[in-house]
Design a protein around this motif. Structure first.
Motif, PDB file in Angstrom:
ATOM      1  N   ALA A  57      58.861  98.259  77.773  1.00 27.41           N
ATOM      2  CA  ALA A  57      57.623  98.548  78.817  1.00 27.41           C
ATOM      3  C   ALA A  57      57.505  97.292  79.580  1.00 27.41           C
ATOM      4  O   ALA A  57      57.221  97.692  80.809  1.00 27.41           O
ATOM      5  N   LYS A  58      57.623  96.302  79.342  1.00 26.38           N
ATOM      6  CA  LYS A  58      57.493  94.911  80.068  1.00 26.38           C
ATOM      7  C   LYS A  58      58.386  94.973  80.994  1.00 26.38           C
ATOM      8  O   LYS A  58      58.347  94.699  82.418  1.00 26.38           O
ATOM      9  N   ASP A  59      59.666  95.045  80.771  1.00 24.18           N
ATOM     10  CA  ASP A  59      60.698  95.074  81.755  1.00 24.18           C
ATOM     11  C   ASP A  59      60.432  96.336  82.550  1.00 24.18           C
ATOM     12  O   ASP A  59      60.610  96.054  83.992  1.00 24.18           O
ATOM     13  N   TRP A  60      60.124  97.609  82.507  1.00 22.84           N
ATOM     14  CA  TRP A  60      59.527  98.712  83.391  1.00 22.84           C
ATOM     15  C   TRP A  60      58.681  98.113  84.308  1.00 22.84           C
ATOM     16  O   TRP A  60      58.611  98.032  85.436  1.00 22.84           O
ATOM     17  N   TYR A  61      57.810  97.269  83.838  1.00 22.06           N
ATOM     18  CA  TYR A  61      56.573  96.948  84.434  1.00 22.06           C
ATOM     19  C   TYR A  61      56.856  95.925  85.406  1.00 22.06           C
ATOM     20  O   TYR A  61      56.363  95.843  86.712  1.00 22.06           O
ATOM     21  N   ARG A 109      65.330 106.502  79.686  1.00 28.52           N
ATOM     22  CA  ARG A 109      65.369 106.927  81.324  1.00 28.52           C
ATOM     23  C   ARG A 109      65.355 105.918  81.923  1.00 28.52           C
ATOM     24  O   ARG A 109      64.907 104.792  81.734  1.00 28.52           O
ATOM     25  N   ARG A 110      65.858 105.893  83.194  1.00 27.21           N
ATOM     26  CA  ARG A 110      65.892 105.184  84.249  1.00 27.21           C
ATOM     27  C   ARG A 110      64.226 104.715  84.707  1.00 27.21           C
ATOM     28  O   ARG A 110      63.851 103.571  84.719  1.00 27.21           O
ATOM     29  N   TRP A 111      63.701 105.771  85.012  1.00 25.42           N
ATOM     30  CA  TRP A 111      62.173 105.629  85.212  1.00 25.42           C
ATOM     31  C   TRP A 111      61.458 106.513  84.453  1.00 25.42           C
ATOM     32  O   TRP A 111      62.057 107.304  83.571  1.00 25.42           O
ATOM     33  N   LEU A 112      60.167 106.382  84.296  1.00 23.31           N
ATOM     34  CA  LEU A 112      59.285 107.282  83.159  1.00 23.31           C
ATOM     35  C   LEU A 112      59.669 108.623  83.149  1.00 23.31           C
ATOM     36  O   LEU A 112      59.647 109.300  82.030  1.00 23.31           O
ATOM     37  N   ALA A 113      59.582 109.261  84.279  1.00 28.46           N
ATOM     38  CA  ALA A 113      59.903 110.960  84.313  1.00 28.46           C
ATOM     39  C   ALA A 113      61.309 111.349  84.248  1.00 28.46           C
ATOM     40  O   ALA A 113      61.585 112.228  84.084  1.00 28.46           O
TER      41      ALA A 113
END
Lengths: 222, 222
Positions: A187-191, A151-155
């Motif tokens: 996860a690192k990239d999202w953060y 997904r683009r963002w978590l939700a």
């Protein structure tokens, strides 16, 4: 001026700080040492937890989940839950996931044992709790990575309260140097995307009792 | 037909059963033994908790707090949170109080130790947990009594989700005969009003594995 009672490492206070900043609602931070159980604070929030928000109107809103639902209704120019039912259900499901499951399995085992317990002289960290905390953190990072890959963002397609709930827990742990980001590049990239948002600036500038976090904490390209 | 996955003594499933009945939304109950971690159920609710609601449309809504917020938005003909901001804040504050604080301090200490732990063969009840549970229950009954003496319903003038959240925790404990109602006549009077609502009927008719609750459990004039 709107007031937010907080503790600097409380992931729930951090969630609300991030959300207020994202919504561009100015506020003044006040430190509340909840273990002192100040009578004036107990009147604002009988559960004696942080955060508690006090609006200019005098309206008192305790508890991070109650505050986030309140902000969604009081300032409807921006939604952090989503525009349709399936999005809102998924945002709220993940907020609960991070507020309850991630907190109980990871944050409480690490942050409580390593900081609050020592500060309150309740004894040394328990080895079993730390072991469980690190093992659970790895699984949670993999889950966040999996979400971020699909997904683009978590939700889903849009940034939501779920991203702030997750980032708040992780930023508290990152401040004490407890997150091994090599576990999940996704996860690192999202953060990294979360950290580069203007709403994150104040949280990244935190110093606690003069103590600085590890150098990568505020580094946008860590 | 709308489906609610539940466990009969889960206070969170009971809260949703009461709210669905109060809203006159028909549903079919399905027992979900969450400890078996059925793959099909994990797909509906990765946290593997009860309750989970599945709407006729196929929309899956896990977690009692997420379900109650969803119902408030999806069926706006009735509000159980209140019509203005202070009422909504107070309802949600008390829902969190009963879902988190009452559950952690009372229900988990008593219900978990006396039923689930034994059912799952995880050992005998811990005396310390039971002692803490009964002591905390007394304080919580006094708080409920105090609220009921100062307000028509727990959160204010109107019946709200707070009443159902509190009644759900208490009804689980009452089923195993653990509530000493003599502690607070005002709390008892409030609970009698809750029990006499049509929404409570199905919960009062519960039998679990053929086991009946104590006689006063379903008695409206206990």
């Amino acid at each position: 001026m709107r007031v937010l009672y907080h503790l600097p490492l409380s992931p729930f206070a951090r969630k609300v700080r991030l959300v207020l900043a994202e919504r561009r609602l100015p506020f003044e931070l006040r430190l509340e040492k909840v273990w002192e159980r100040r009578p004036e604070y107990l009147e604002l929030n009988p559960a004696c937890t942080v955060p508690t928000l006090v609006e200019d109107s005098g309206l008192v809103v305790p508890d991070s989940a109650v505050i986030c639902e309140y902000l969604e209704e009081a300032y409807p120019d921006m939604t952090l839950l989503g525009l349709n039912m399936p999005e809102r259900v998924e945002s709220r499901r993940l907020v609960k996931w991070f507020d309850e499951k991630f907190f109980a399995e990871v944050t409480r085992n690490l942050l409580w044992e390593k900081t609050m317990k020592q500060a309150l002289r309740l004894g040394a960290p328990e080895a079993g709790a730390l072991r469980a905390g690190y093992a659970n953190l790895k699984q949670h990072l993999l889950y966040i990575g999996w979400l971020a890959e699909h997904r683009r963002w978590l939700a889903g397609e849009n940034l939501s309260l779920a991203d702030f709930a997750a980032a708040a827990q992780l930023s508290s742990l990152d401040f004490i140097g407890d997150v091994d980001w090599s576990v999940s590049p996704a996860a690192k990239d999202w953060y990294a995307r979360m950290k580069s948002r203007p709403a994150f600036r104040a949280v990244l500038a935190d110093r606690i009792n003069g103590q600085a976090p590890p150098p990568h904490y505020a580094d946008l390209d860590f």
